[in-house]
Design a protein around this motif. Sequence first.
Motif: not given
Length: 338
Positions: A35-42, A69-70, A96-101, A117-124
């Motif tokens: 609908s035209g919104k800028r959205v982040l899912v974390a 990610g987080v 504290a910048a979500v744009g980092t990841y 999309y912001l993941s929970a963290g690097r999956q390794n």
Amino acid sequence: MTGNREGQVVTFYSYNGGTGRTMAMANVAWILAASGKRVLVADWDIESPGLHRFFAPFIRPEELANAGGVIDLIREFEWATMKDTDRQPGWYERYAAVGTYAFPLRWEFPTGGALDYLSAGRQNNDYSSSIQGLDWEMFYEYLGGGQFLDALRADMKRNYDYTLIDSRTGVSDVAEICTIQLPDVLVACFTFSEQSISGAAQVTRQVRQRYEARKIRILPVAMRVDSVDSPRAAAGRLVSMQRFSGMPNDMSEAERHLYWSRMQVPYQPPYAYEEILATFADPPGQPGTLLTAYETLASYVSAGGVTRLAPVDEVTRSRVADLFLRRVSSWDDENSGE
């Protein structure tokens, strides 16, 4: 990112698993972005991350594997606090910048919306040890974690119209961060089982009573409602209205009555087999579908700002829906041990 928004942070929470919380959040996010919104899912369900599966056709595997990610944001802040150096006021804001990841999904919304999309963290191999090494008491009491999370929330609100957070279940430090410190809106998902109703109602009452100054909007949402057994569903709805008395907390009594009659997510057995977005799987405009329920939820989350999924042509809808279907490969057959 434009950095000039005053967005909303919305947490999707459930007291126990199996409610369909993550799926609901993924679909609402898509509806808002379409609908035209800028959205982040974390993905804040850090012990059992799975949000990415609902967006699999739109994420390159290597992108997911390599993206932080987080957990990485939190760890980098912790490491910075331990450096012996002079610090200026607000020094922690750069961490504290979500744009980092956060990274964008591979889909172009014709309306100009965006879904990051912001993941929970690097999956390794280090991920599990990173989680186990988190000491939340130290994070808050000695490292100033509260001001870091406040800065993270402010960064989300500046850069996105809506940030949707998939919270960990139950009662825990992570759940409290997601249900109390971060959100403007708390979507409390529950089924009609006694454990699910009681647990979610207790958490929302605590949020409402102890943290009244936060003015968090609380939206209880009944999930996986089976319309076949209507007397039991009706009883479950009545009990839920009693347990969640006074909620949603920003409505009149008449508005609440209408809300409880409209806002429920039906149980649809075919969705148990794959993580698939109803925004592509369900044809638009049909009553009783998951898509229709998620559109209603998006309407309440956005306070009426978004009420319907922006249309997608039928060929595209069918083609994308097919991408979610699980297929058994010859490799699986050859390595099954039979």
